[in-house]
Design a protein around this motif. Sequence first.
Motif, PDB file in Angstrom:
ATOM      1  N   PHE A  18      -3.272   9.239  15.731  1.00 13.13           N
ATOM      2  CA  PHE A  18      -4.201  10.042  14.943  1.00 13.13           C
ATOM      3  C   PHE A  18      -5.564  10.108  15.630  1.00 13.13           C
ATOM      4  CE2 PHE A  18      -1.775   8.396  11.009  1.00 13.13           C
ATOM      5  CZ  PHE A  18      -0.849   9.421  11.128  1.00 13.13           C
ATOM      6  N   THR A  19      -6.082  11.320  15.763  1.00 15.36           N
ATOM      7  CA  THR A  19      -7.429  11.499  16.280  1.00 15.36           C
ATOM      8  C   THR A  19      -8.436  11.304  15.139  1.00 15.36           C
ATOM      9  OG1 THR A  19      -7.481  13.862  15.802  1.00 15.36           O
ATOM     10  CG2 THR A  19      -6.556  13.190  17.939  1.00 15.36           C
ATOM     11  N   THR A  20      -9.712  11.310  15.475  1.00 18.35           N
ATOM     12  CA  THR A  20     -10.751  11.220  14.446  1.00 18.35           C
ATOM     13  C   THR A  20     -10.610  12.360  13.449  1.00 18.35           C
ATOM     14  OG1 THR A  20     -12.269  10.132  15.973  1.00 18.35           O
ATOM     15  CG2 THR A  20     -13.232  11.189  14.036  1.00 18.35           C
ATOM     16  N   GLU A  21     -10.316  13.563  13.955  1.00 19.03           N
ATOM     17  CA  GLU A  21     -10.153  14.733  13.082  1.00 19.03           C
ATOM     18  C   GLU A  21      -8.896  14.599  12.224  1.00 19.03           C
ATOM     19  OE1 GLU A  21     -10.646  14.879  16.362  1.00 19.03           O
ATOM     20  OE2 GLU A  21     -12.740  15.589  16.434  1.00 19.03           O
ATOM     21  N   ASP A  22      -7.815  14.047  12.806  1.00 20.28           N
ATOM     22  CA  ASP A  22      -6.595  13.799  12.026  1.00 20.28           C
ATOM     23  C   ASP A  22      -6.882  12.857  10.861  1.00 20.28           C
ATOM     24  OD1 ASP A  22      -5.079  15.353  13.759  1.00 20.28           O
ATOM     25  OD2 ASP A  22      -4.356  13.638  14.916  1.00 20.28           O
ATOM     26  N   LYS A  23      -7.622  11.798  11.154  1.00 18.47           N
ATOM     27  CA  LYS A  23      -7.935  10.806  10.120  1.00 18.47           C
ATOM     28  C   LYS A  23      -8.761  11.430   9.008  1.00 18.47           C
ATOM     29  CE  LYS A  23      -7.600   6.802  13.170  1.00 18.47           C
ATOM     30  NZ  LYS A  23      -8.280   5.603  13.708  1.00 18.47           N
ATOM     31  N   ALA A  24      -9.688  12.321   9.388  1.00 18.27           N
ATOM     32  CA  ALA A  24     -10.486  13.009   8.370  1.00 18.27           C
ATOM     33  C   ALA A  24      -9.602  13.889   7.500  1.00 18.27           C
ATOM     34  CB  ALA A  24     -11.574  13.844   9.036  1.00 18.27           C
ATOM     35  N   ALA A  25      -8.630  14.575   8.114  1.00 16.66           N
ATOM     36  CA  ALA A  25      -7.715  15.433   7.355  1.00 16.66           C
ATOM     37  C   ALA A  25      -6.867  14.606   6.392  1.00 16.66           C
ATOM     38  CB  ALA A  25      -6.815  16.210   8.319  1.00 16.66           C
ATOM     39  N   LEU A  26      -6.340  13.481   6.856  1.00 23.24           N
ATOM     40  CA  LEU A  26      -5.529  12.620   6.004  1.00 23.24           C
ATOM     41  C   LEU A  26      -6.343  12.067   4.845  1.00 23.24           C
ATOM     42  CD1 LEU A  26      -3.633  10.733   8.834  1.00 23.24           C
ATOM     43  CD2 LEU A  26      -2.517  11.993   6.989  1.00 23.24           C
ATOM     44  N   CYS A  27      -7.533  11.587   5.166  1.00 27.39           N
ATOM     45  CA  CYS A  27      -8.364  10.963   4.129  1.00 27.39           C
ATOM     46  C   CYS A  27      -8.794  11.980   3.080  1.00 27.39           C
ATOM     47  CB  CYS A  27      -9.580  10.306   4.768  1.00 27.39           C
ATOM     48  SG  CYS A  27     -10.631   9.448   3.582  1.00 27.39           S
ATOM     49  N   THR A  28      -9.235  13.152   3.532  1.00 30.05           N
ATOM     50  CA  THR A  28      -9.708  14.166   2.594  1.00 30.05           C
ATOM     51  C   THR A  28      -8.582  14.641   1.678  1.00 30.05           C
ATOM     52  OG1 THR A  28     -11.394  14.899   4.158  1.00 30.05           O
ATOM     53  CG2 THR A  28     -10.802  16.432   2.397  1.00 30.05           C
ATOM     54  N   THR A  29      -7.377  14.748   2.224  1.00 38.48           N
ATOM     55  CA  THR A  29      -6.244  15.234   1.440  1.00 38.48           C
ATOM     56  C   THR A  29      -5.704  14.172   0.498  1.00 38.48           C
ATOM     57  OG1 THR A  29      -5.629  16.709   3.257  1.00 38.48           O
ATOM     58  CG2 THR A  29      -3.955  16.291   1.575  1.00 38.48           C
ATOM     59  N   TYR A  30      -5.656  12.933   0.971  1.00 40.57           N
ATOM     60  CA  TYR A  30      -5.050  11.883   0.168  1.00 40.57           C
ATOM     61  C   TYR A  30      -5.970  10.690  -0.081  1.00 40.57           C
ATOM     62  CZ  TYR A  30      -0.584  14.253   0.091  1.00 40.57           C
ATOM     63  OH  TYR A  30       0.419  15.157  -0.149  1.00 40.57           O
ATOM     64  N   ALA A  31      -7.281  10.942  -0.142  1.00 39.36           N
ATOM     65  CA  ALA A  31      -8.167   9.925  -0.707  1.00 39.36           C
ATOM     66  C   ALA A  31      -7.888   9.871  -2.195  1.00 39.36           C
ATOM     67  CB  ALA A  31      -9.627  10.275  -0.447  1.00 39.36           C
ATOM     68  N   PHE A  32      -8.142   8.719  -2.791  1.00 39.14           N
ATOM     69  CA  PHE A  32      -7.814   8.562  -4.202  1.00 39.14           C
ATOM     70  C   PHE A  32      -9.074   8.488  -5.037  1.00 39.14           C
ATOM     71  CE2 PHE A  32      -6.450   5.908  -7.902  1.00 39.14           C
ATOM     72  CZ  PHE A  32      -5.657   6.884  -8.471  1.00 39.14           C
ATOM     73  N   GLY A  33      -8.969   8.984  -6.254  1.00 37.61           N
ATOM     74  CA  GLY A  33     -10.104   8.973  -7.153  1.00 37.61           C
ATOM     75  C   GLY A  33     -10.140   7.713  -8.002  1.00 37.61           C
ATOM     76  N   LYS A  34      -9.921   7.847  -9.278  1.00 34.14           N
ATOM     77  CA  LYS A  34     -10.209   6.769 -10.225  1.00 34.14           C
ATOM     78  C   LYS A  34      -9.313   5.544 -10.028  1.00 34.14           C
ATOM     79  CE  LYS A  34     -11.103   6.017 -15.134  1.00 34.14           C
ATOM     80  NZ  LYS A  34     -11.157   6.658 -16.450  1.00 34.14           N
ATOM     81  N   GLU A  35      -9.939   4.393  -9.926  1.00 33.17           N
ATOM     82  CA  GLU A  35      -9.270   3.101  -9.923  1.00 33.17           C
ATOM     83  C   GLU A  35     -10.084   2.148 -10.778  1.00 33.17           C
ATOM     84  OE1 GLU A  35      -6.884   1.244  -9.541  1.00 33.17           O
ATOM     85  OE2 GLU A  35      -5.428   2.530  -8.549  1.00 33.17           O
ATOM     86  N   GLU A  36      -9.745   0.877 -10.739  1.00 37.15           N
ATOM     87  CA  GLU A  36     -10.429  -0.092 -11.588  1.00 37.15           C
ATOM     88  C   GLU A  36     -11.491  -0.875 -10.835  1.00 37.15           C
ATOM     89  OE1 GLU A  36      -7.065  -0.360 -11.051  1.00 37.15           O
ATOM     90  OE2 GLU A  36      -6.027   0.059 -12.931  1.00 37.15           O
ATOM     91  N   LEU A  37     -11.229  -1.165  -9.564  1.00 33.05           N
ATOM     92  CA  LEU A  37     -12.145  -1.932  -8.734  1.00 33.05           C
ATOM     93  C   LEU A  37     -12.581  -1.093  -7.548  1.00 33.05           C
ATOM     94  CD1 LEU A  37     -10.335  -5.393  -8.489  1.00 33.05           C
ATOM     95  CD2 LEU A  37     -12.214  -4.765 -10.007  1.00 33.05           C
ATOM     96  N   TYR A  38     -13.828  -1.291  -7.146  1.00 34.85           N
ATOM     97  CA  TYR A  38     -14.351  -0.577  -5.990  1.00 34.85           C
ATOM     98  C   TYR A  38     -15.013  -1.584  -5.066  1.00 34.85           C
ATOM     99  CZ  TYR A  38     -13.116   3.368  -8.748  1.00 34.85           C
ATOM    100  OH  TYR A  38     -12.382   4.249  -9.469  1.00 34.85           O
ATOM    101  N   VAL A  39     -14.579  -1.560  -3.817  1.00 35.13           N
ATOM    102  CA  VAL A  39     -15.046  -2.526  -2.830  1.00 35.13           C
ATOM    103  C   VAL A  39     -15.460  -1.768  -1.575  1.00 35.13           C
ATOM    104  CG1 VAL A  39     -14.445  -4.533  -1.428  1.00 35.13           C
ATOM    105  CG2 VAL A  39     -13.422  -4.260  -3.703  1.00 35.13           C
ATOM    106  N   ILE A  40     -16.673  -2.026  -1.108  1.00 36.77           N
ATOM    107  CA  ILE A  40     -17.077  -1.524   0.210  1.00 36.77           C
ATOM    108  C   ILE A  40     -16.991  -2.704   1.162  1.00 36.77           C
ATOM    109  CG2 ILE A  40     -18.882  -0.483   1.612  1.00 36.77           C
ATOM    110  CD1 ILE A  40     -19.924   0.924  -0.840  1.00 36.77           C
TER     111      ILE A  40
END
Length: 498
Positions: free
Chosen positions: A252-274
């Motif tokens: 995966f290139t940097t652009e591939d990773k951006a495409a994957l993340c944007t398409t299948y990033a997830f919204g609501k969960e219970e815990l958030y960790v940076i």
Amino acid sequence: MKKTVLSFALVFAAFFSCQQDDLKELKKGSVPDDIIGKLQAAGFDTSEGLMKYRNGYLVEYDILLTESEINELAESKSAASHGRVKHYRTTNLVTAPGRIKIHMDPGFDTHMQNAFDAALARYNSESLALSFERWYTSSTADIRIIAFYENSNVLGFSSGFPSGSKPASSISLNTFHYNGTQRADATTVIAHEIGHAIGFRHTDYMNRSFSCGAGGNEGSAGVGAVHIPGTPTAPSANSWMLACSNGTDRPFTTEDKAALCTTYAFGKEELYVIANNNWNGVDHSNGWRYTVICSDWSNPEAMASTSGYVFTVKDGELYRTDVNTYDGATISLGSGWGGTEAMTGGGGYVYAVQGGELWKTNGTTGATVSLGGGWSGTEAITVMGGYVYAVQGGEFWKTDVNTGSSVSLGSGWEGTTAMTSYNGYIYTAHGGHLYRTDTNGNTISLGSWWTNTTAMTTYGGYIFIAQGGQLWKLNPNDINTIPSLGAWNGVQVMTGLQ
């Protein structure tokens, strides 16, 4: 250069191993003029790579369509024939979050089995809302990678794109080409076909000549071609979803990773960790993690939650994120927050210590008032029952959220590293101990194995603690059983959704 045509599939996509000069020798044969006209109306390039094949017609070298499918496509609006190369997905995606179970035919040799595991690892390393798992029972798998043998230029078939929020069900690969050959592009081919199965189009679908040396626009093909925000409009070299392979491995290139993340990033969960500048949502029941915001979230200073939103301080700005949306919609509530020492949230307000002041901020409007000064050096903070509890100057303070008046609940709290509250008690990590304190300052130790605790929060009746490179889940009513939710190195800030 030898280029292999990877599959772009609607129902079945045949892909070939041959030189471009060989491809150009494919003849239209007995393709009726009305079929050619319908394909052109659907936006396909029929100038080359068109032939009668099996039970349909092979279009642009690698798209196998039946006559009925061609009739359906001809009725849809053809795509514009621009020459740009971007990342695209179909209008149909797979329901997320979820687990994709993939069965690999045991008829493939060790090299292909290893390539399959490597392809799954590539996807799973991106912390998407989809996880990918090798599945050993074909009948219950979501995707089946099937081995077949045919002495021909055909490398294999793919069953297309998602339907009914489920991935395409099968991928077939020709063992004439893939067993005993040690092909360098095996991992890329498998990852590419999985990409189609979960909804990704060819990166160069508008102009196949970019990777294939010939060919034009694939058209909408009845499944859509939605440009993925955040991916380039210039040609994206070495993408895993280019139509043709040059025979090499393409991680995966940097652009591939951006495409994957944007398409299948997830919204609501219970815990958030940076952690390590990556914003993750965590399923509190099993520890599964998903990317929430795809962009880099470097050097966050604080994190809190109230009213279903998550608030963070980064680069001097106070941000509010709606975690109900993909790639969390984020707005700024104002600047001037650099140097925030601690932050908590509750009752629709965010409470933060910055510039020596304890601030109370409306989580909706961003309006801020000071609850008083003298708070420099605050080590930890939480809010519960109309009071802010904080450790500052070695004292454990209880402060009224309306008047700002404070009383001390005790001293000797220097070196506190984390704090949260639940069900009438305040929990603090201090001196290697986890302490529980009531609202009058009465304190007991819940254990002494909490050295190097970096963050702590509460959700759903549990306390979650980042310590020793692990994320721990503590039931306050059963402190002897503390399961780990997995390895978590580099935790910077954390909050439970409130």
